[in-house]
Motif scaffolding. Structure first.
Motif, PDB file in Angstrom:
ATOM      1  N   TYR A 194       0.833  -1.206   0.000  1.00  0.00           N
ATOM      2  CA  TYR A 194       0.000   0.000   0.000  1.00  0.00           C
ATOM      3  C   TYR A 194       0.870   1.259   0.000  1.00  0.00           C
ATOM      4  O   TYR A 194       0.593   2.226  -0.726  1.00  0.00           O
ATOM      5  CB  TYR A 194      -0.911  -0.032   1.229  1.00  0.00           C
ATOM      6  N   ASN A 195       1.919   1.260   0.804  1.00  0.00           N
ATOM      7  CA  ASN A 195       2.815   2.426   0.856  1.00  0.00           C
ATOM      8  C   ASN A 195       3.533   2.623  -0.483  1.00  0.00           C
ATOM      9  O   ASN A 195       3.733   3.766  -0.937  1.00  0.00           O
ATOM     10  CB  ASN A 195       3.838   2.255   1.981  1.00  0.00           C
ATOM     11  N   GLU A 196       3.935   1.522  -1.121  1.00  0.00           N
ATOM     12  CA  GLU A 196       4.580   1.626  -2.430  1.00  0.00           C
ATOM     13  C   GLU A 196       3.629   2.214  -3.465  1.00  0.00           C
ATOM     14  O   GLU A 196       4.022   3.026  -4.317  1.00  0.00           O
ATOM     15  CB  GLU A 196       5.064   0.251  -2.881  1.00  0.00           C
ATOM     16  N   GLN A 197       2.353   1.813  -3.371  1.00  0.00           N
ATOM     17  CA  GLN A 197       1.367   2.352  -4.298  1.00  0.00           C
ATOM     18  C   GLN A 197       1.196   3.845  -4.102  1.00  0.00           C
ATOM     19  O   GLN A 197       1.100   4.619  -5.068  1.00  0.00           O
ATOM     20  CB  GLN A 197       0.036   1.626  -4.116  1.00  0.00           C
ATOM     21  N   LEU A 198       1.164   4.279  -2.842  1.00  0.00           N
ATOM     22  CA  LEU A 198       1.052   5.713  -2.561  1.00  0.00           C
ATOM     23  C   LEU A 198       2.266   6.477  -3.083  1.00  0.00           C
ATOM     24  O   LEU A 198       2.134   7.591  -3.620  1.00  0.00           O
ATOM     25  CB  LEU A 198       0.894   5.929  -1.049  1.00  0.00           C
ATOM     26  N   GLN A 199       3.451   5.890  -2.937  1.00  0.00           N
ATOM     27  CA  GLN A 199       4.658   6.541  -3.432  1.00  0.00           C
ATOM     28  C   GLN A 199       4.644   6.670  -4.952  1.00  0.00           C
ATOM     29  O   GLN A 199       5.056   7.690  -5.514  1.00  0.00           O
ATOM     30  CB  GLN A 199       5.891   5.766  -2.982  1.00  0.00           C
ATOM     31  N   GLN A 200       4.170   5.638  -5.647  1.00  0.00           N
ATOM     32  CA  GLN A 200       4.075   5.686  -7.096  1.00  0.00           C
ATOM     33  C   GLN A 200       3.107   6.762  -7.561  1.00  0.00           C
ATOM     34  O   GLN A 200       3.371   7.487  -8.523  1.00  0.00           O
ATOM     35  CB  GLN A 200       3.650   4.321  -7.637  1.00  0.00           C
ATOM     36  N   LEU A 201       1.969   6.867  -6.862  1.00  0.00           N
ATOM     37  CA  LEU A 201       0.993   7.902  -7.203  1.00  0.00           C
ATOM     38  C   LEU A 201       1.577   9.297  -6.975  1.00  0.00           C
ATOM     39  O   LEU A 201       1.372  10.221  -7.777  1.00  0.00           O
ATOM     40  CB  LEU A 201      -0.279   7.707  -6.376  1.00  0.00           C
ATOM     41  N   ALA A 213       4.763  10.108  -7.029  1.00  0.00           N
ATOM     42  CA  ALA A 213       5.778  10.372  -8.056  1.00  0.00           C
ATOM     43  C   ALA A 213       5.130  10.736  -9.381  1.00  0.00           C
ATOM     44  O   ALA A 213       5.616  11.632 -10.108  1.00  0.00           O
ATOM     45  CB  ALA A 213       6.678   9.137  -8.212  1.00  0.00           C
ATOM     46  N   ARG A 214       4.040  10.074  -9.734  1.00  0.00           N
ATOM     47  CA  ARG A 214       3.346  10.386 -10.991  1.00  0.00           C
ATOM     48  C   ARG A 214       2.781  11.793 -10.977  1.00  0.00           C
ATOM     49  O   ARG A 214       2.864  12.534 -11.958  1.00  0.00           O
ATOM     50  CB  ARG A 214       2.253   9.352 -11.216  1.00  0.00           C
ATOM     51  N   ASP A 215       2.200  12.174  -9.833  1.00  0.00           N
ATOM     52  CA  ASP A 215       1.645  13.539  -9.729  1.00  0.00           C
ATOM     53  C   ASP A 215       2.759  14.571  -9.831  1.00  0.00           C
ATOM     54  O   ASP A 215       2.572  15.668 -10.390  1.00  0.00           O
ATOM     55  CB  ASP A 215       0.907  13.682  -8.400  1.00  0.00           C
ATOM     56  N   ALA A 216       3.938  14.227  -9.254  1.00  0.00           N
ATOM     57  CA  ALA A 216       5.044  15.181  -9.304  1.00  0.00           C
ATOM     58  C   ALA A 216       5.526  15.372 -10.739  1.00  0.00           C
ATOM     59  O   ALA A 216       5.863  16.488 -11.163  1.00  0.00           O
ATOM     60  CB  ALA A 216       6.201  14.677  -8.424  1.00  0.00           C
ATOM     61  N   ARG A 217       5.592  14.305 -11.535  1.00  0.00           N
ATOM     62  CA  ARG A 217       6.017  14.394 -12.928  1.00  0.00           C
ATOM     63  C   ARG A 217       5.036  15.237 -13.748  1.00  0.00           C
ATOM     64  O   ARG A 217       5.418  16.004 -14.615  1.00  0.00           O
ATOM     65  CB  ARG A 217       6.163  13.002 -13.528  1.00  0.00           C
ATOM     66  N   ARG A 218       3.740  15.043 -13.466  1.00  0.00           N
ATOM     67  CA  ARG A 218       2.727  15.804 -14.184  1.00  0.00           C
ATOM     68  C   ARG A 218       2.813  17.299 -13.830  1.00  0.00           C
ATOM     69  O   ARG A 218       2.508  18.154 -14.670  1.00  0.00           O
ATOM     70  CB  ARG A 218       1.328  15.287 -13.859  1.00  0.00           C
ATOM     71  N   GLY A 219       3.212  17.576 -12.599  1.00  0.00           N
ATOM     72  CA  GLY A 219       3.308  18.975 -12.167  1.00  0.00           C
ATOM     73  C   GLY A 219       4.411  19.738 -12.881  1.00  0.00           C
ATOM     74  O   GLY A 219       4.366  20.961 -13.021  1.00  0.00           O
ATOM     75  N   ARG A 220       5.411  19.017 -13.366  1.00  0.00           N
ATOM     76  CA  ARG A 220       6.497  19.658 -14.096  1.00  0.00           C
ATOM     77  C   ARG A 220       6.045  20.108 -15.469  1.00  0.00           C
ATOM     78  O   ARG A 220       6.538  21.024 -16.066  1.00  0.00           O
ATOM     79  CB  ARG A 220       7.668  18.693 -14.232  1.00  0.00           C
TER      80      ARG A 220
END
Length: 343
Positions: free
Chosen positions: A327-334, A336-343
């Motif tokens: 569950y924690n890994e899934q949250l980290q992936q989400l 990271a994805r949001d951070a990439r989109r923010g760029r």
């Protein structure tokens, strides 16, 4: 205090003498209510002694085999039998033939107090455990009991809708029809009615409390309905109908039950006043049994949550809490994805 009298039907009831019974000859007092009531055939008191003896034999069988049996269950069974004896072997039974109010105490106790304690005694569990590990005859009896528990008729009777309707029928279908007068006019009918109160109460609270194995656990639907939350709701649904029954008796301007239309003069009560007292008893009596059952269900709910928590902790120790890590890994992936989109 009691005299042996012929039972005759009230005006408008079925004709003919219908047997003999010891009837009270003195006004009601607390001491007379709790005094022994002589009976030509003490059917219900003997039934209570039989239940106590049978349960004791079952406990002894387990103890001799080295198996433990909870003391609390034994105490509950003893309390249930004592309430049965109190309502059927004392003045409650004798004065209940003359006063609607005393009879209502008898009815409420046998249908709402005695069954609760008997159900908490877990007699079906005791029977199945006592029959296990024995000879061929015991195994056959145990198989027969399990077959009955898993049968379609048992599943039908244990259905919450059916048990609730049967429970309420003991009020509306009995007191508001000629059935009550017909039953009370004979000694055997009177005893049959008391047994009916006890059996219907046992069937109802057997399902609500869920202490013993029942057909509700045989299938997925019934098993789901046996959860603590559903059983709390099941216990709460009949309460308004019980209260309404009591209100009807209290507010009625005429005598509803003809059997109690002419109480003995030495009792010092009027039929209508006694009926209003009976209605008040029916209206208020549900509070204590409801509180008792809800307390038991709440404890069961807590224990169920504790078992689930303990099971989850054991699983986490075995697999290193893999579910939480995933569950924690899934949250980290989400994230990271949001951070990439923010760029």
């Amino acid at each position: 205090m009691y005299a042996l009298m012929m039972l005759v039907p009230p005006p408008g009831g079925p004709g003919g003498m219908t047997g003999v019974m010891w009837m009270p000859t003195l006004p009601v007092t607390v001491s007379r209510l709790f005094a022994v009531h002589p009976q030509p055939i003490p059917l219900l008191p003997l039934l209570g002694l039989g239940l106590l003896l049978g349960y004791g034999v079952g406990v002894v069988v387990l103890r001799r085999r080295g198996d433990a049996w909870p003391v609390t269950r034994t105490v509950c069974w003893i309390v249930g039998v004592l309430t049965l004896e109190l309502m059927t072997a004392t003045g409650f039974d004798g004065y209940g033939m003359e006063l609607f109010s005393v009879h209502m105490v008898q009815h409420m106790t046998l249908s709402m107090v005695t069954p609760i304690f008997l159900a908490l005694g877990a007699p079906v569990t005791l029977l199945l455990r006592g029959l296990s590990g024995g000879g061929r005859q015991r195994r056959r009896i145990r198989w027969g009991v399990l077959r009955v528990l898993h049968s379609r008729p048992a599943a039908f009777l244990a259905n919450p809708i059916v048990t609730g309707l049967l429970f309420l029928f003991s009020l509306y279908g009995l007191y508001f029809t000629p059935a009550f007068t017909a039953l009370m006019s004979t000694m055997w009918g009177h005893n049959l009615m008391l047994i009916h109160f006890l059996l219907i109460g046992m069937l109802y609270f057997w399902g609500v409390l869920g202490v013993d194995p029942s057909p509700r656990r045989a299938g997925s639907r019934m098993g789901a309905a046996a959860g603590p939350v559903a059983r709390i709701a099941e216990m709460a649904i009949p309460v308004p109908f019980h209260a309404f029954f009591g209100v009807v008796l209290m507010m009625a301007s005429t005598v509803v039950v003809s059997f109690y239309a002419a109480p003995m003069g030495f009792l010092g009560v009027t039929a209508l006043g006694d009926q209003q007292t009976a209605g008040g008893i029916a209206w208020g009596f549900t509070e204590l049994p409801t509180l008792l059952v809800l307390s038991v269900l709440f404890l069961q709910w807590q224990r169920s949550d504790a078992r689930h928590t303990a099971a989850a902790e054991r699983k986490a120790l075995r697999d290193g809490d893999a579910d939480l890590v995933a569950y924690n890994e899934q949250l980290q992936q989400l994230a990271a994805r949001d951070a990439r989109r923010g760029r």
